[in-house]
Write an enzyme that holds these catalytic residues in place. Structure first.
Site, mmCIF file in Angstrom:
data_model
loop_
_atom_site.group_PDB
_atom_site.id
_atom_site.type_symbol
_atom_site.label_atom_id
_atom_site.label_comp_id
_atom_site.label_asym_id
_atom_site.label_seq_id
_atom_site.Cartn_x
_atom_site.Cartn_y
_atom_site.Cartn_z
ATOM 1 C CB CYS A 90 -0.914 -0.004 1.223
ATOM 2 S SG CYS A 90 -1.964 1.450 1.271
ATOM 3 N N GLY A 91 0.802 2.030 -1.055
ATOM 4 C CA GLY A 91 1.741 3.140 -1.247
ATOM 5 C C GLY A 91 1.523 4.295 -0.294
ATOM 6 C CG ASP A 249 -6.386 6.203 -1.934
ATOM 7 O OD1 ASP A 249 -6.183 7.162 -1.172
ATOM 8 O OD2 ASP A 249 -5.549 5.317 -2.144
ATOM 9 C CB CYS A 253 -4.228 5.161 -5.140
ATOM 10 S SG CYS A 253 -4.064 3.408 -4.837
ATOM 11 N N GLY A 254 -0.943 5.117 -3.962
ATOM 12 C CA GLY A 254 0.460 4.823 -4.301
ATOM 13 C C GLY A 254 0.621 3.665 -5.261
ATOM 14 C CB THR A 255 -0.446 0.119 -5.244
ATOM 15 O OG1 THR A 255 -1.741 0.344 -4.673
ATOM 16 C CG2 THR A 255 0.494 -0.353 -4.157
#
Ligand code: PYC
Length: 338
Positions: A90-91, A249, A253-255
């Site tokens: 999870c980014g 989110d 969102c990192g991913t």
């Protein structure tokens, strides 16, 4: 009767909550963080439910459990806990947890300016900038990310025929770009995008078996990315990411941003090292970059993306989980819906 106490640092990454458990997390068994994630899911999923769902959390809550390093070169380890389960990566929670761990003095990186974290998806390296005793930004390099399927045709109940790319950035994302039947996320309410994002996850999973080419344990789509026009000219793109059944989110969102960087790089829309300023639903931003091309073991072209963002501590909390409390182990409204 049993009572458990969890001490947490509370905060957010570009608007998205991060609750980091710093004490009270269960001891985990397993050689890797992924083995430990599976052990946690099997034996301690109640901890995730109790801390992420109502009444202590809510449907958009997200968090981590801070653990000592597993590898010799790492500074610490993280387990990701979400309303929907335990993600391998999870980014936004990585950016948040690194910032919190540094600001709270939980780690003294072996090499100042560089943090190495063991996570279930592998090992993540991050560079950070300080501004006095605050972490000004964190830029982590993610696991190899790639465009797996191009232009998958999906018949969506709201939009009709859509061409959807499926890319991986630590999780799989169907990415819906603006096209004839889809004018962009800015035309719709968050509730509509949530509902249609749930439909998209189901439709993609019905249409194809989405499987990581190097690891058949990583399969299936549990997210959806609706793209659109950014709110300011300095941004290069905008995305609203839906995770699982109920989470929207607040960050880009990192991913998801990693998946979009990989998608754009594979399509020749982003050069190596070129910043991609990715805006969220609420206008907050991550900067994504295609750092270095690589290949999966299976031979598929991939890239190491980096994602840069900021996080803030908003408080500290102690949460009690007591058998005697009603709803001690958490609930979500969906569980009661007909
Ligand atoms: O930032 O990678 C992320 C993420 C996954 C789900 C929610 N946020």
């Amino acid at each position: 009767m049993s009572r458990h106490t969890f001490a947490c640092i509370e905060g957010h990454t570009e608007g998205m909550p991060v609750r980091m458990v710093v004490s009270g997390g269960p001891e985990l068994q397993g050689a890797t963080m992924n083995d430990r994630r599976l052990f946690f899911v099997e034996n301690y999923d109640w901890v995730r439910r109790a801390l992420m769902l109502e009444p202590r959390g809510h449907s958009h809550m997200s968090g981590t459990i801070f653990y000592p390093p597993l590898s010799n070169n790492a500074d610490f380890s993280l387990l990701f806990i979400e309303t929907s389960g335990c993600l391998p990566m999870c980014g936004h929670a990585t950016i948040g947890s690194i910032s919190f761990a540094l600001e709270a003095g939980l780690i003294s990186p072996k090499q100042p300016g560089l943090v190495v974290v063991d996570v279930p998806a592998g090992q993540v390296t991050a560079r950070y900038e300080m501004d006095g005793d605050r972490v000004a930004s964190v830029r982590f390099t993610n696991v190899p990310s790639f465009l797996l399927h191009r232009d998958v045709e999906i018949s969506h109940p709201q939009f009709g025929k859509l061409a959807v790319d499926i890319a991986y950035g630590g999780n799989f994302y169907p990415i819906v770009e603006v096209q004839e039947n889809y004018p962009g996320c800015e035309h719709f309410s968050p509730e509509q995008l949530l509902e249609w994002g749930r439909d998209m996850q189901r439709l993609v999973n019905d249409a194809i078996d989405v499987v990581h080419p190097d690891n058949a344990q990583i399969r299936g789509v549990k997210h959806c990315m609706w793209t659109g026009r950014p709110t300011v000219p300095e941004s290069d793109g905008r995305a609203v990411v839906i995770a699982g059944d109920s989470l929207i989110d607040r960050s880009p969102c990192g991913t998801g941003s990693s998946a979009r960087v990989a998608q754009r790089f594979a399509r020749g829309l982003l050069d190596q090292g070129q910043p991609f300023k990715h805006e969220s639903l609420i206008g907050s931003r991550f900067i994504g970059r295609a750092e270095e091309p690589t290949k999966l073991k299976s031979g598929l072209d991939a890239v190491f993306p980096s994602i840069e963002g900021r996080a803030w501590i908003t408080g500290r909390g102690e949460h009690y989980v007591d058998d005697a409390q009603p709803y001690a182990y958490g609930f979500s409204l969906q569980e009661f819906a007909k």
